[in-house]
Design a protein around this motif. Structure first.
Motif, mmCIF file in Angstrom:
data_model
loop_
_atom_site.group_PDB
_atom_site.id
_atom_site.type_symbol
_atom_site.label_atom_id
_atom_site.label_comp_id
_atom_site.label_asym_id
_atom_site.label_seq_id
_atom_site.Cartn_x
_atom_site.Cartn_y
_atom_site.Cartn_z
ATOM 1 N N LEU A 252 -1.654 8.591 -8.434
ATOM 2 C CA LEU A 252 -1.119 9.656 -7.593
ATOM 3 C C LEU A 252 0.388 9.537 -7.440
ATOM 4 O O LEU A 252 1.127 10.512 -7.638
ATOM 5 C CB LEU A 252 -1.791 9.613 -6.229
ATOM 6 N N LEU A 253 0.865 8.339 -7.099
ATOM 7 C CA LEU A 253 2.298 8.161 -6.875
ATOM 8 C C LEU A 253 3.080 8.325 -8.179
ATOM 9 O O LEU A 253 4.154 8.950 -8.193
ATOM 10 C CB LEU A 253 2.569 6.801 -6.257
ATOM 11 N N SER A 254 2.565 7.782 -9.260
ATOM 12 C CA SER A 254 3.267 7.884 -10.539
ATOM 13 C C SER A 254 3.395 9.332 -10.980
ATOM 14 O O SER A 254 4.463 9.782 -11.409
ATOM 15 C CB SER A 254 2.540 7.059 -11.610
ATOM 16 N N ARG A 255 2.315 10.087 -10.856
ATOM 17 C CA ARG A 255 2.363 11.477 -11.281
ATOM 18 C C ARG A 255 3.156 12.348 -10.317
ATOM 19 O O ARG A 255 3.827 13.295 -10.734
ATOM 20 C CB ARG A 255 0.940 12.001 -11.454
ATOM 21 N N ALA A 256 3.106 12.028 -9.024
ATOM 22 C CA ALA A 256 3.934 12.759 -8.068
ATOM 23 C C ALA A 256 5.410 12.585 -8.408
ATOM 24 O O ALA A 256 6.205 13.530 -8.293
ATOM 25 C CB ALA A 256 3.651 12.284 -6.649
ATOM 26 N N PRO A 262 6.446 16.825 -3.942
ATOM 27 C CA PRO A 262 6.764 16.159 -2.679
ATOM 28 C C PRO A 262 5.497 15.878 -1.880
ATOM 29 O O PRO A 262 4.537 16.658 -1.906
ATOM 30 C CB PRO A 262 7.664 17.155 -1.960
ATOM 31 N N LEU A 263 5.504 14.782 -1.170
ATOM 32 C CA LEU A 263 4.314 14.368 -0.438
ATOM 33 C C LEU A 263 4.686 13.828 0.931
ATOM 34 O O LEU A 263 5.859 13.701 1.282
ATOM 35 C CB LEU A 263 3.524 13.330 -1.244
ATOM 36 N N MET A 264 3.663 13.523 1.701
ATOM 37 C CA MET A 264 3.820 12.844 2.986
ATOM 38 C C MET A 264 3.024 11.550 2.917
ATOM 39 O O MET A 264 1.862 11.557 2.506
ATOM 40 C CB MET A 264 3.318 13.718 4.135
ATOM 41 N N CYS A 265 3.654 10.452 3.285
ATOM 42 C CA CYS A 265 3.023 9.137 3.265
ATOM 43 C C CYS A 265 2.977 8.593 4.691
ATOM 44 O O CYS A 265 4.029 8.397 5.310
ATOM 45 C CB CYS A 265 3.791 8.187 2.355
ATOM 46 N N GLY A 278 8.689 14.117 1.600
ATOM 47 C CA GLY A 278 9.629 14.441 0.541
ATOM 48 C C GLY A 278 9.175 13.880 -0.793
ATOM 49 O O GLY A 278 8.045 13.402 -0.939
ATOM 50 N N PRO A 279 10.055 13.903 -1.773
ATOM 51 C CA PRO A 279 9.691 13.407 -3.102
ATOM 52 C C PRO A 279 9.654 11.887 -3.143
ATOM 53 O O PRO A 279 10.184 11.207 -2.258
ATOM 54 C CB PRO A 279 10.816 13.947 -3.986
ATOM 55 N N VAL A 280 9.010 11.360 -4.171
ATOM 56 C CA VAL A 280 9.152 9.954 -4.551
ATOM 57 C C VAL A 280 9.649 9.968 -5.988
ATOM 58 O O VAL A 280 9.289 10.839 -6.775
ATOM 59 C CB VAL A 280 7.833 9.170 -4.423
ATOM 60 N N GLN A 336 -2.264 6.891 4.125
ATOM 61 C CA GLN A 336 -2.722 8.239 3.811
ATOM 62 C C GLN A 336 -1.611 8.982 3.084
ATOM 63 O O GLN A 336 -0.423 8.810 3.411
ATOM 64 C CB GLN A 336 -3.062 9.015 5.075
ATOM 65 N N PHE A 337 -1.987 9.833 2.143
ATOM 66 C CA PHE A 337 -1.034 10.659 1.410
ATOM 67 C C PHE A 337 -1.482 12.113 1.484
ATOM 68 O O PHE A 337 -2.629 12.438 1.160
ATOM 69 C CB PHE A 337 -0.950 10.216 -0.058
ATOM 70 N N PHE A 338 -0.560 12.974 1.926
ATOM 71 C CA PHE A 338 -0.769 14.418 1.990
ATOM 72 C C PHE A 338 0.312 15.097 1.162
ATOM 73 O O PHE A 338 1.362 14.505 0.872
ATOM 74 C CB PHE A 338 -0.652 14.930 3.429
ATOM 75 N N GLY A 339 0.099 16.346 0.848
ATOM 76 C CA GLY A 339 1.182 17.142 0.294
ATOM 77 C C GLY A 339 2.167 17.503 1.397
ATOM 78 O O GLY A 339 1.775 17.721 2.548
ATOM 79 N N GLU A 340 3.435 17.555 1.081
ATOM 80 C CA GLU A 340 4.435 17.903 2.094
ATOM 81 C C GLU A 340 4.202 19.327 2.576
ATOM 82 O O GLU A 340 4.082 20.264 1.786
ATOM 83 C CB GLU A 340 5.855 17.776 1.533
ATOM 84 N N ARG A 341 4.129 19.494 3.881
ATOM 85 C CA ARG A 341 3.930 20.823 4.464
ATOM 86 C C ARG A 341 4.302 20.772 5.931
ATOM 87 O O ARG A 341 4.371 19.712 6.542
ATOM 88 C CB ARG A 341 2.477 21.303 4.316
#
Length: 368
Positions: A252-256, A262-265, A278-280, A336-341
């Motif tokens: 997940l992190l590598s492909r993001a 962008p995601l939420m961690c 934000g992005p990683v 937990q990982f979510f999409g940024e929103r």
């Protein structure tokens, strides 16, 4: 107390010396030194309060008054700081300003943009201003907070641009009268015992899950039915949860990072939840550690601690909100990982597609 304070300080000083073998990592971490001495990290730091012989240890701690909310709300004038929150398996580090802090009924928000926190002061028991002379002669200054059992809840480190005089002024305001070495430990926080699966009204529970309209309702739902988080995942309708491989976190992190999604961690412990939005960009694996090494955001996740991973789908008034949730062998939430929103926004299609691609089944709804 398993060792005298002077022995603790001497052992700490020895362990913090630079490694003679350049193949080894740097000096031992505070947490590891405490474990070697059969102490909590809070006890290790508290042993450095008060007066002791010069040169006995490179660290000095000053106890702070238990006015946690007022202290956190006073940090904004210090400018840029580094926030660190961790649990047994994951460390979350974020650089920013402690702005827009507020407290209600013992729970606080810090909404400073980069610094995004949910704070549960009922779990805060001990706080210290810490100054440590490092091997290069620099002084590392921080505020460190611990729960009743002496486990670290949150740490705040000064940055190169932080005004030291302002920091010292703030510490002076919140300094406790008692500066004797040591702390009295209390009981560690523990989850409430979960019901037996057979005692749960599974049909009503599944109906409540399907009726969610906000992700923040989820914890209340768990309490209402008396179930733990992992128990809830076991009992939920299969359309809302799906077990994944432990390696899903790395993928997940590598492909993001590769696809600029962008995601939420979220990483937390009983006293704090810390959030990156934000992005990683730079994802690196170093031994058992899965790392994000970006300017302003570092994540260090022990992949070998991941006992289970789940894709979790929650209905909201904005549509489905999907996340990857990681748990350790004790069924404690690691991250937990979510999409940024933002509230009021539908989930990002690229996030949904990325998360669903980790499975080989049809999602509850179309990706977009």
């Amino acid at each position: 107390m398993q060792a005298s304070f002077d022995h603790i300080r001497q052992a700490f000083a020895t362990a913090r010396q630079p490694a003679q073998d350049q193949a080894q990592a740097g000096p031992a971490r505070h947490r590891d030194i405490a474990a070697q001495l059969d102490l909590s990290e809070g006890e290790l730091i508290a042993a450095h309060c008060g007066e002791f012989a010069a040169g006995e240890s490179p660290l000095q701690a000053r106890r702070l008054r238990e006015e946690w909310s007022l202290l956190i709300e006073s940090l904004e004038p210090l400018g840029e700081l580094m926030a660190l929150t961790r649990n047994e398996s994951c460390v979350h580090e974020k650089v920013g300003v402690y702005a827009h802090a507020s407290t209600q009924h013992g729970v606080a928000l810090v909404l400073g943009g980069a610094i995004d926190l949910r704070v549960f002061y009922a779990q805060w028991a001990h706080g210290f201003a810490v100054a440590e002379r490092l091997a290069d002669g620099a002084i590392q200054r921080s505020l460190q907070f611990f729960d009743p059992a002496g486990q670290a809840v949150h740490k705040i480190f000064l940055r190169p641009g932080t005004e030291v005089a302002a920091f010292e002024s703030l510490v002076g305001v919140f300094l406790a009268e008692d500066q004797q070495a040591g702390i009295e430990l209390g009981a560690a926080w523990s989850d409430a015992a979960e019901k037996l699966d057979a005692e749960v009204d599974v049909a009503a529970f599944r109906e409540a899950w399907a009726s969610l309209r906000d992700t923040h309702e989820f914890f209340g739902m768990l309490k209402r039915f008396g179930v733990s988080r992992t128990q809830a995942l076991r009992l939920a309708d299969a359309g809302f949860v799906q077990p994944l491989a432990a390696a899903s976190a790395q993928e997940l992190l590598s492909r993001a990072a590769q696809e600029a999604v962008p995601l939420m961690c979220f990483v937390g412990n009983p006293g704090m939840i810390q959030i990156h939005s934000g992005p990683v960009k730079r994802v690196a694996v170093m031994g058992p550690w899965l790392n994000v090494l970006d300017p302003g955001f570092n994540l260090h996740l022990r992949e070998d601690h991941i006992a289970s991973a789940w894709l979790v789908r929650k209905p909201t008034s904005d549509g489905l909100v999907c996340s990857l949730e990681l748990f350790d062998a004790r069924q404690q939430l690691i991250a937990q990982f979510f999409g940024e929103r933002k509230p009021g926004q539908a989930e990002r299609c690229d996030w949904r597609e990325l998360l669903e691609s980790l499975t080989d089944t049809t999602p509850l709804e179309a990706a977009c």
